[in-house]
Each structure stands twice: as C-alpha cells, then as structure tokens.
Design a protein around this motif. Structure first.
Motif, mmCIF file in Angstrom:
data_model
loop_
_atom_site.group_PDB
_atom_site.id
_atom_site.type_symbol
_atom_site.label_atom_id
_atom_site.label_comp_id
_atom_site.label_asym_id
_atom_site.label_seq_id
_atom_site.Cartn_x
_atom_site.Cartn_y
_atom_site.Cartn_z
ATOM 1 N N LEU A 78 60.335 -46.576 118.348
ATOM 2 C CA LEU A 78 61.867 -46.229 117.744
ATOM 3 C C LEU A 78 62.809 -46.823 118.505
ATOM 4 N N ASP A 79 63.733 -47.439 117.981
ATOM 5 C CA ASP A 79 64.992 -47.878 118.481
ATOM 6 C C ASP A 79 65.935 -47.212 119.001
ATOM 7 N N TYR A 80 65.746 -46.652 120.155
ATOM 8 C CA TYR A 80 66.654 -45.660 120.996
ATOM 9 C C TYR A 80 68.067 -46.200 121.060
ATOM 10 N N GLU A 81 68.111 -47.347 121.555
ATOM 11 C CA GLU A 81 69.500 -48.045 121.774
ATOM 12 C C GLU A 81 70.250 -48.077 120.460
ATOM 13 N N SER A 82 69.492 -48.215 119.288
ATOM 14 C CA SER A 82 70.551 -48.105 117.928
ATOM 15 C C SER A 82 70.893 -46.706 117.679
ATOM 16 N N PHE A 83 70.169 -45.501 118.267
ATOM 17 C CA PHE A 83 70.622 -44.313 118.052
ATOM 18 C C PHE A 83 71.890 -44.102 118.859
ATOM 19 N N GLN B 80 75.981 -45.256 129.730
ATOM 20 C CA GLN B 80 77.273 -45.534 130.315
ATOM 21 C C GLN B 80 78.038 -46.997 129.754
ATOM 22 N N GLN B 81 77.077 -47.956 129.777
ATOM 23 C CA GLN B 81 77.601 -49.179 129.188
ATOM 24 C C GLN B 81 78.088 -49.112 128.208
ATOM 25 N N GLN B 82 77.558 -48.420 127.058
ATOM 26 C CA GLN B 82 78.103 -48.246 125.366
ATOM 27 C C GLN B 82 79.120 -47.406 125.620
ATOM 28 N N VAL B 83 79.204 -46.379 126.316
ATOM 29 C CA VAL B 83 80.405 -45.335 126.174
ATOM 30 C C VAL B 83 81.763 -46.293 126.688
ATOM 31 N N ALA B 84 81.571 -46.983 127.621
ATOM 32 C CA ALA B 84 82.679 -47.992 127.842
ATOM 33 C C ALA B 84 83.002 -48.768 127.150
ATOM 34 N N ALA B 85 81.921 -49.445 126.370
ATOM 35 C CA ALA B 85 82.234 -50.419 125.246
ATOM 36 C C ALA B 85 83.198 -49.949 124.260
ATOM 37 N N PHE B 86 82.908 -48.644 123.850
ATOM 38 C CA PHE B 86 83.734 -47.936 122.677
ATOM 39 C C PHE B 86 84.861 -47.364 123.371
ATOM 40 N N ASP B 87 85.302 -47.696 124.853
ATOM 41 C CA ASP B 87 86.470 -47.144 125.417
ATOM 42 C C ASP B 87 86.590 -45.349 125.320
ATOM 43 N N LEU B 88 85.194 -45.093 125.462
ATOM 44 C CA LEU B 88 85.216 -43.667 125.554
ATOM 45 C C LEU B 88 84.944 -43.149 127.058
ATOM 46 N N GLU B 89 84.914 -41.971 127.139
ATOM 47 C CA GLU B 89 84.564 -41.129 128.731
ATOM 48 C C GLU B 89 83.215 -40.576 128.810
ATOM 49 N N THR B 90 82.597 -40.681 129.712
ATOM 50 C CA THR B 90 81.526 -39.677 130.021
ATOM 51 C C THR B 90 81.430 -39.565 131.714
ATOM 52 N N ARG B 91 80.749 -38.584 132.166
ATOM 53 C CA ARG B 91 80.630 -38.562 133.538
ATOM 54 C C ARG B 91 79.095 -38.285 133.808
ATOM 55 N N PRO B 92 78.552 -38.470 135.052
ATOM 56 C CA PRO B 92 77.329 -38.652 135.261
ATOM 57 C C PRO B 92 76.675 -37.086 135.142
ATOM 58 N N TYR B 93 77.554 -36.012 135.284
ATOM 59 C CA TYR B 93 77.048 -34.712 135.010
ATOM 60 C C TYR B 93 77.260 -34.244 133.721
ATOM 61 N N TRP B 94 77.765 -35.029 132.948
ATOM 62 C CA TRP B 94 77.809 -34.971 131.329
ATOM 63 C C TRP B 94 76.574 -35.461 130.714
ATOM 64 N N ILE B 95 75.739 -36.303 131.285
ATOM 65 C CA ILE B 95 74.343 -36.511 130.936
ATOM 66 C C ILE B 95 73.151 -35.721 131.289
#
Length: 368
Positions: A198-203, A236-251
């Motif tokens: 299963l391609d988790y990265e594509s998900f 986290q890399q992909q969130v940054a690539a889309f110019d979105l935000e997350t936090r370690p405690y949001w994962i």
C-alpha cells in the motif's frame, strides 16, 4: 485420445512410506496434472490400464478416482472415460493466509476483514476458489497450518497469498520448501517472493492536496503508532511543501489495540478551550475512523464548516464515519486481483514484478 502414464510403482511406494497406497497414487496423478504432464481436458487411460500400471485392484483405483473427483482434478461423468477438468485446483484455487486470527489476542484489522470479504465475493462472482487460513505465524502444530500444508503438498492450490501483520515478517518456510508460487501483502520482498504494498506516501500527499484546495491551513493527524513513527518526518515535509501548518503534538499516534483512545485525542485537539485548533484532520487508518470522528462530535465542531476531514477506507468494504468525511484509501478489488495475477505469472513462468504498489484513491475515483 488419452495421455499415457508410465509409473515405476516401486519408486512410488518407497517415497510414500506410511501413506495409504491409494493416497500415494492420487498424489502422483495430482502431481502429473500440476506439472502439465496431464494437461487440462486430456483423457486419462482406461481404468483397466491404470489398475495394471499401478498394480492395484478395482476397489483401490475407485478410491483414487473418488479422491481426485472430490478435489476437483478430474471429471469421470463422461461415457468415454475420465478427463482432467478444464480448470483444476492448481490453476483456480488460491490460499489466502493471515498471520492473525479473528477473536485472537491481536487486533483483527479492518483491512484483513476487507480482504476476507473480497475473497468471498470473488468466489461467488468468478470461477475461482479462495480458501482462508488463519494464524499462520511460524507454528507448524496449528490446525490451519497443517491444513494449508496438505493443500500445498497435494497441489490443491495455485499459490499462497500471505497477509503480513506489521511489523512482523510473514512465515514463508512452506513456500520455500515446496516451491509453490506466493505473494505477500504489506511486507517487503522476501528472498524473491513478490509483494503488494500500500502506497502510504500517496495517501498523505493526496489528503493534503485535497485539504489545501479546500482552503484549510492547520492540519492534524490521527494514525496508528507505528505509522506516526515511520511516516512522521515525511508528513512534516509534505505539510511544509503545501505551505500548511502542523505541530508535533498534532500528529497523534494511537495504538490499534485501543482504537477508542482516538476519540479522546481528537476531542482534546479540537476542544473549544484550545487557543489554537486545527481546521483539518487526516485519519490514516480505518480502525480509528469511527472513534476519531466521534471525537469531533464530542468537541462540538461542525464538519465541514469548522474542520475538513479525510478518513481512510478500504474500498468497497469501508468502515463507518459519524461525520461527513472525504474517504480516501485503497481499492481491495485490484489489490487482490494483483495477487492472483502475480501467482498466475509465476506459475506460467512469466516475469512477476517484485513490488506492486497500490496508490491511494478517493471514493469517487473508483470504477463503477
């Protein structure tokens, strides 16, 4: 015109000590059908010739024929004699093997349930048989392992589909001992045994892309603990690539053994007392979807007004969500089809791909 069988009876009996003579003869005929010496549709010699060739009585030979008929290898209903069926078991029967078992000490994952459901559906729709075996995890003394070993050794299956229970490695000793074709699911290639992954990265990428287009900016994740550990950096890399935000405690990594904990995690993330709340939620495993979306209701947020939600599913056997979530996941139908095709390719001597990646798809992208 029939195909002759030349047997050295002394060799046959000496290699089958402890077995009934009629069972040994049936095994030999099965072997010759499986190796193509007796091809589908070909006629067996007359019974009188088989009796002489194998040096057995009419009664013993009848027991042999009964076994072969029961196993689906021959058709003895025609007046002209006995024939190999058009699709004997070694060309139409596939063992679906799980490391875990329903009701056992381990979680029975919804992905496994979806595979078992799809196997049963294919049996009803297609001209195949897919018996299921549970708890095949290196222990040779279990009932299902012993049944599977007999199926393989007596050429009653085209191949074996092993469903791995991450992070454990599937037990492939039976494949290596018998050289029967095999394929694994959710495991890397094992010494030449192909795998369907299963391609988790594509998900992750497709979920983020959808939420970005919806105007969301702050993304939280609820996922199995091992997924959070393995995929955390990529997320986290992909969130940054889309110019979105997350936090370690949001994962949030949640143990699948206690999926109800996902409800409390989401409730805490989305509670009105939080100074900063995510406006998007990605649920990466359908074992957590129902509990996690229940947490949104407990927090009093509205979907999709306040929060956009992408929730994992195994199509078409998707698990429930209690909010209007966008469902993204993997279509079990082509996944199981890829396993069957890999086994067919191996059996026919064609090149079988070592890694078959299944991309994530949204529900409305699936074929009708």
């Amino acid at each position: 015109m029939y195909v002759g069988i030349i047997i050295d009876v002394s060799d046959l009996i000496s290699t089958s000590r402890g077995a009934d003579k009629y069972t040994s003869i049936a095994n030999e005929i099965r072997r010759r059908i499986a190796t193509g010496e007796l091809s589908p549709g070909s006629q067996l010699p007359l019974r009188s010739e088989l009796e002489e060739s194998f040096q057995v009585s009419k009664v013993t030979l009848q027991r042999v024929m009964n076994l072969l008929i029961e196993d689906g290898f021959i058709d003895a209903t025609r007046r002209k004699g006995s024939f190999v069926v058009a699709r004997p078991p070694h060309l139409s029967r596939y063992a679906l093997v799980f490391q875990g078992a329903p009701g056992g000490n381990q979680l029975w994952a919804r992905f496994w349930m979806a595979l078992a459901n799809e196997a049963a559906f294919r049996e009803r729709q297609d001209n195949v048989s897919i018996p299921v075996f549970y708890g095949i995890d290196g222990h040779t003394d279990t009932s299902d392992y012993q049944k599977l070993a007999v199926e393989v050794e007596e050429h009653r299956v085209a191949g074996v589909i092993y469903v791995a229970a991450h992070p454990r490695v599937p037990d492939l000793s039976l494949l290596r001992r018998t050289n029967v074709p095999g394929v694994t699911i959710q495991s890397g290639p094992n010494l030449g045994v192909p795998c369907v992954s299963l391609d988790y990265e594509s998900f992750v990428v497709r979920a983020l892309e959808f939420l970005f287009k919806q105007g969301r900016r702050r993304v939280a994740f609820v996922c199995p603990s091992h997924f959070a550990e393995i995929m955390g950096e990529f997320i986290q890399q992909q969130v940054a690539a889309f110019d979105l935000e997350t936090r370690p405690y949001w994962i949030q990594g949640v143990g699948l053994e206690v999926p109800s904990a996902a409800k409390n995690c989401v409730h805490l993330l989305m509670h009105s007392a939080q100074a900063e709340r995510p406006d998007a939620l990605i649920i990466t495993d359908d074992n957590l979807s129902e509990a996690a979306t229940s947490g949104l209701l407990a927090a009093g947020v509205s979907v999709p007004r306040d929060v956009g939600v992408v929730a994992h599913a195994n199509f078409p056997w998707k698990s429930p969500c209690v909010v209007d979530a966008r469902r993204l996941g993997y279509d079990i139908r082509p996944l199981l089809g890829a396993c069957l095709q890999s086994i067919d390719d191996q059996r026919s001597g064609e090149h079988a791909r070592q890694i078959i990646n299944m991309p994530a798809q949204f529900e409305d992208e699936l074929p009708a």
